[in-house]
Motif scaffolding. Structure first.
Motif, PDB file in Angstrom:
ATOM      1  N   UNK A   1      -2.029   3.319  -8.118  1.00  0.00           N
ATOM      2  CA  UNK A   1      -1.181   4.709  -7.625  1.00  0.00           C
ATOM      3  C   UNK A   1      -1.836   5.493  -6.846  1.00  0.00           C
ATOM      4  N   UNK A   2      -2.614   5.672  -7.525  1.00  0.00           N
ATOM      5  CA  UNK A   2      -3.498   7.386  -6.265  1.00  0.00           C
ATOM      6  C   UNK A   2      -3.835   6.912  -5.083  1.00  0.00           C
TER       7      UNK A   2
ATOM      8  N   UNK B   1       8.781   4.870 -14.090  1.00  0.00           N
ATOM      9  CA  UNK B   1       8.155   3.357 -12.732  1.00  0.00           C
ATOM     10  C   UNK B   1       7.445   2.835 -13.007  1.00  0.00           C
ATOM     11  N   UNK B   2       6.149   3.596 -13.290  1.00  0.00           N
ATOM     12  CA  UNK B   2       4.838   3.293 -13.491  1.00  0.00           C
ATOM     13  C   UNK B   2       4.512   2.386 -14.743  1.00  0.00           C
ATOM     14  N   UNK B   3       4.829   3.308 -15.322  1.00  0.00           N
ATOM     15  CA  UNK B   3       4.852   2.213 -16.733  1.00  0.00           C
ATOM     16  C   UNK B   3       5.896   0.447 -16.986  1.00  0.00           C
ATOM     17  N   UNK B   4       6.989   0.656 -16.418  1.00  0.00           N
ATOM     18  CA  UNK B   4       7.771  -0.356 -16.166  1.00  0.00           C
ATOM     19  C   UNK B   4       7.046  -1.889 -15.083  1.00  0.00           C
ATOM     20  N   UNK B   5       6.176  -1.171 -14.124  1.00  0.00           N
ATOM     21  CA  UNK B   5       5.994  -1.819 -12.787  1.00  0.00           C
ATOM     22  C   UNK B   5       4.518  -2.698 -13.450  1.00  0.00           C
ATOM     23  N   UNK B   6       3.603  -1.646 -15.053  1.00  0.00           N
ATOM     24  CA  UNK B   6       2.485  -1.028 -15.198  1.00  0.00           C
ATOM     25  C   UNK B   6       1.806  -2.099 -14.073  1.00  0.00           C
ATOM     26  N   UNK B   7       2.075  -0.573 -12.723  1.00  0.00           N
ATOM     27  CA  UNK B   7       1.065  -0.021 -13.081  1.00  0.00           C
ATOM     28  C   UNK B   7      -0.578   0.846 -12.510  1.00  0.00           C
ATOM     29  N   UNK B   8      -1.357   0.597 -12.536  1.00  0.00           N
ATOM     30  CA  UNK B   8      -2.849   1.278 -13.293  1.00  0.00           C
ATOM     31  C   UNK B   8      -2.858   2.279 -11.446  1.00  0.00           C
TER      32      UNK B   8
ATOM     33  N   UNK C   1       0.784  -1.344  -0.040  1.00  0.00           N
ATOM     34  CA  UNK C   1      -0.047  -0.451  -0.209  1.00  0.00           C
ATOM     35  C   UNK C   1       0.589   1.293   0.274  1.00  0.00           C
ATOM     36  N   UNK C   2       2.155   0.845  -0.122  1.00  0.00           N
ATOM     37  CA  UNK C   2       3.072   2.727   0.282  1.00  0.00           C
ATOM     38  C   UNK C   2       4.062   2.323  -1.106  1.00  0.00           C
ATOM     39  N   UNK C   3       3.771   1.836  -1.677  1.00  0.00           N
ATOM     40  CA  UNK C   3       5.053   2.004  -2.789  1.00  0.00           C
ATOM     41  C   UNK C   3       4.621   2.766  -3.896  1.00  0.00           C
ATOM     42  N   UNK C   4       3.489   3.135  -3.887  1.00  0.00           N
ATOM     43  CA  UNK C   4       3.568   5.092  -4.681  1.00  0.00           C
ATOM     44  C   UNK C   4       3.931   5.781  -4.022  1.00  0.00           C
ATOM     45  N   UNK C   5       4.005   5.869  -2.533  1.00  0.00           N
ATOM     46  CA  UNK C   5       4.111   6.953  -1.521  1.00  0.00           C
ATOM     47  C   UNK C   5       5.353   6.718  -1.737  1.00  0.00           C
ATOM     48  N   UNK C   6       6.414   5.244  -2.012  1.00  0.00           N
ATOM     49  CA  UNK C   6       7.922   5.660  -1.409  1.00  0.00           C
ATOM     50  C   UNK C   6       8.030   5.492  -3.163  1.00  0.00           C
ATOM     51  N   UNK C   7       7.870   5.216  -4.005  1.00  0.00           N
ATOM     52  CA  UNK C   7       8.624   5.741  -5.834  1.00  0.00           C
ATOM     53  C   UNK C   7       8.065   7.378  -6.488  1.00  0.00           C
ATOM     54  N   UNK C   8       7.140   7.688  -4.994  1.00  0.00           N
ATOM     55  CA  UNK C   8       6.619   9.325  -5.202  1.00  0.00           C
ATOM     56  C   UNK C   8       8.096  10.344  -4.599  1.00  0.00           C
ATOM     57  N   UNK C   9       8.640  10.414  -3.548  1.00  0.00           N
ATOM     58  CA  UNK C   9       9.487  11.015  -2.922  1.00  0.00           C
ATOM     59  C   UNK C   9      10.600   9.815  -3.466  1.00  0.00           C
TER      60      UNK C   9
ATOM     61  N   UNK D   1       8.250  13.546 -11.815  1.00  0.00           N
ATOM     62  CA  UNK D   1       6.683  13.647 -12.733  1.00  0.00           C
ATOM     63  C   UNK D   1       6.831  12.159 -13.891  1.00  0.00           C
ATOM     64  N   UNK D   2       7.817  12.892 -14.687  1.00  0.00           N
ATOM     65  CA  UNK D   2       9.083  11.841 -15.484  1.00  0.00           C
ATOM     66  C   UNK D   2       9.354  10.533 -14.796  1.00  0.00           C
TER      67      UNK D   2
END
Length: 231
Positions: A59-60, A48-55, A9-17, A42-43
């Protein structure tokens, strides 16, 4: 292994930071207005989102914690404002007039141009609050009948482009007064502009914070009236 990591559940937070920290390091190594940390961050996140195929929906949901901090972070801008209170009182009325004229002109031009290009009302509602900080813009867009997520995108694009172009335009215009530079950055690039103003000095950051705060308050009051009158 990767699947378990992306489902956390914190994966999105991790990659954002991590993305933003990487952007700051790149800016430190190669100082350039084009390496704007928000834009680069943002780029990195998109890659990363494209690489791991996360919608986007997944992420939101994993970065909801960041949205909770937007409000308190905005309120915390009172600290640099208080430290420059004497200077703010000195320029208060010219600043207020400039904000009223600038804010009204920005909203009117955006709505008029988008309307002439054929934008529907939902898109216009998302575009209208693009010059204020995300928490205010998202609420305004929702009240006007637009999509809050789309409004957040427009806010980000406005902030990034404003932070890149405003220092160049101010330099070409020969504007060196910290109060004027801060006003321009806060009015045109809101929170991203404040981050840029902090690099120039405390006084510039204080006036950028003041511009963003007053613009947000005035927009929240008058934008619905302008929008409903126009449409």
């Amino acid at each position: 292994m990767m699947s378990l990591l992306t489902q956390h559940p914190l994966f999105g937070l991790l990659i954002t930071l991590l993305g933003y920290q990487l952007a700051l390091e790149l800016r430190r190594l190669w100082p350039s207005v084009l390496l704007q940390p928000v834009l680069v961050g943002v780029g990195v996140v998109l890659l990363i989102l494209y690489a791991v195929q996360m919608d986007f929906a997944t992420y939101s949901a994993s970065v909801d914690l960041l949205w909770l901090f937007l409000g308190p972070a905005t309120v915390a801008l009172a600290v640099p404002l208080y430290s420059q209170l004497a200077r703010i009182r000195q320029y208060f009325w010219p600043l207020l007039i400039a904000l009223l004229v600038g804010g009204l002109t920005t909203v009117s031009l955006v709505l008029a141009l988008a309307w002439m290009l054929g934008a529907d009302q939902a898109l216009l509602a998302a575009l209208a609050p693009k010059s204020v900080t995300s928490p205010i813009a998202m609420l305004l867009a929702q009240d006007l009948g637009g999509a809050p997520a789309l409004a957040a995108v427009f806010v980000m694009l406005t902030g990034v482009l404003g932070a890149i172009l405003a220092p160049l335009l101010l330099k070409w215009a020969g504007i060196d007064l910290p109060a004027a530079r801060g006003l321009s950055l806060g009015l045109n690039a809101h929170a991203v502009g404040i981050a840029t103003a902090l690099q120039e000095g405390e006084e510039t950051a204080a006036f950028a914070a003041l511009a963003m705060s007053l613009t947000g308050a005035l927009t929240a009051i008058f934008l619905p009236l302008i929008y409903w009158w126009w449409f």
